[in-house]
Enzyme design. Structure first.
Site, PDB file in Angstrom:
ATOM      1  N   GLU A  92       1.532  14.837  39.610  1.00  0.00           N
ATOM      2  CA  GLU A  92       2.862  14.778  40.619  1.00  0.00           C
ATOM      3  C   GLU A  92       3.348  14.523  41.646  1.00  0.00           C
ATOM      4  OE1 GLU A  92       3.541  12.004  38.907  1.00  0.00           O
ATOM      5  OE2 GLU A  92       2.943  12.300  36.826  1.00  0.00           O
ATOM      6  N   ARG A 102      13.894   6.175  28.439  1.00  0.00           N
ATOM      7  CA  ARG A 102      14.436   4.959  28.178  1.00  0.00           C
ATOM      8  C   ARG A 102      14.579   4.765  26.451  1.00  0.00           C
ATOM      9  NH1 ARG A 102       9.917   3.321  25.316  1.00  0.00           N
ATOM     10  NH2 ARG A 102       9.095   4.789  26.331  1.00  0.00           N
ATOM     11  N   CYS A 155      10.974  14.937  32.252  1.00  0.00           N
ATOM     12  CA  CYS A 155       9.860  15.473  33.266  1.00  0.00           C
ATOM     13  C   CYS A 155      10.215  15.045  34.287  1.00  0.00           C
ATOM     14  CB  CYS A 155       8.312  14.848  32.744  1.00  0.00           C
ATOM     15  SG  CYS A 155       7.679  15.226  31.136  1.00  0.00           S
ATOM     16  N   HIS A 182       1.529  15.930  34.392  1.00  0.00           N
ATOM     17  CA  HIS A 182       1.436  15.576  32.871  1.00  0.00           C
ATOM     18  C   HIS A 182      -0.006  14.801  32.501  1.00  0.00           C
ATOM     19  CE1 HIS A 182       5.436  13.340  33.356  1.00  0.00           C
ATOM     20  NE2 HIS A 182       5.431  13.109  32.172  1.00  0.00           N
TER      21      HIS A 182
HETATM   22  N1  PCA Z   1       7.138  13.766  28.424  1.00  0.00           N
HETATM   23  C1  PCA Z   1       7.988  13.417  29.139  1.00  0.00           C
HETATM   24  C2  PCA Z   1       9.394  14.250  28.861  1.00  0.00           C
HETATM   25  C3  PCA Z   1       8.440  16.016  27.676  1.00  0.00           C
HETATM   26  C4  PCA Z   1       7.436  15.187  27.528  1.00  0.00           C
HETATM   27  O1  PCA Z   1       6.682  16.390  27.326  1.00  0.00           O
HETATM   28  C5  PCA Z   1       8.773  12.679  30.399  1.00  0.00           C
HETATM   29  O2  PCA Z   1       7.609  12.627  30.459  1.00  0.00           O
HETATM   30  O3  PCA Z   1       8.915  12.646  30.956  1.00  0.00           O
END
Ligand code: PCA
Length: 225
Positions: A92, A102, A155, A182
């Site tokens: 990211e 959401r 996140c 991610h």
């Molecule tokens: N993914 C979510 C929150 C916790 C996770 O593992 C996100 O992408 O915001």
């Protein structure tokens, strides 16, 4: 939680803090935590990896991250999260100052268009050598991309809050860096997916590159949309 006293850093031992989240949105597991756990205790270029779990909860996730940063004073903090629907490890680039959920978080909160930090800047860039990490992960044979959005759920909240701690509030040692990655679903959670061993290998390669590169390399990985 793996951040008990036995994981505290002896003097002179630099720490990489790696976090994963608990399951959310009806899932029974979260690969981000499985990856973090798998790397706990590893040594990478003179650093020791400390893994901790964060709750998928607005606010509390950042309280716990701050406590971890204060306790361990990590030179490098990389938070991991699950991004169902993505096919590659996503490095990211930026966290934005917005919460727009959401779905409810794990305590039922669903903020809409609230700031992560009232009065804070619109965004913070991750302070990681993303392109060096991208190359390292791809060379390890694991699909990887630079992502221009971490979404607007917990996140992104954690990425923005982490960078606010590091860059505006000076939490942790001087020069401490951080960011967010991610990971896709695991096989069985949905499609596309990535095997756990590939996620672990890829994140390990990313950590190596982050430690070894204080400044980034020039490598095209942008997007037109
Ligand atoms: N993914 C979510 C929150 C916790 C996770 O593992 C996100 O992408 O915001």
């Amino acid at each position: 939680m793996l951040h008990d006293a036995s994981h505290y850093a002896p003097i002179g031992d630099k720490v990489i803090l790696i976090t994963g989240f608990d399951p959310f949105g009806g899932d029974s597991l979260n690969p981000s935590w499985l990856v973090a756990q798998a790397l706990d205790g590893q040594r990478i270029a003179g650093h020791r990896v400390v893994a901790a779990q964060l709750p998928t909860v607005f606010g509390e996730s950042l309280h716990q991250l701050r406590a971890l940063a204060t306790a361990h004073r990590p030179a490098l903090t990389i938070c991991l999260g699950q991004a169902g629907g993505r096919s590659a490890l996503s490095l990211e680039r930026v966290g934005i100052n917005i919460n727009d959920a959401r779905i409810p978080d794990n305590v039922g909160a669903q903020p809409i268009d609230t700031p992560v930090v009232p009065g804070g800047p619109a965004a913070y860039f991750a302070s990681l050598p993303l392109k060096a990490m991208l190359r390292s992960v791809q060379q390890a044979g694991v699909p990887c991309e630079v992502s221009q959005t971490a979404g607007t759920f917990v996140c992104n909240h954690v990425l923005y809050g982490l960078m606010h701690m590091l860059q505006a509030q000076g939490v942790g040692p001087a020069g401490a860096r951080g960011g967010f990655v991610h990971v896709p679903w695991l096989p069985g959670q949905g499609t596309p997916s990535l095997a756990l061993r590939d996620m672990v290998r890829g994140i390990h390669a990313a950590l190596w590159a982050a430690v070894l590169h204080q400044s980034d390399i020039a490598l095209g990985a942008g997007a037109t949309h």
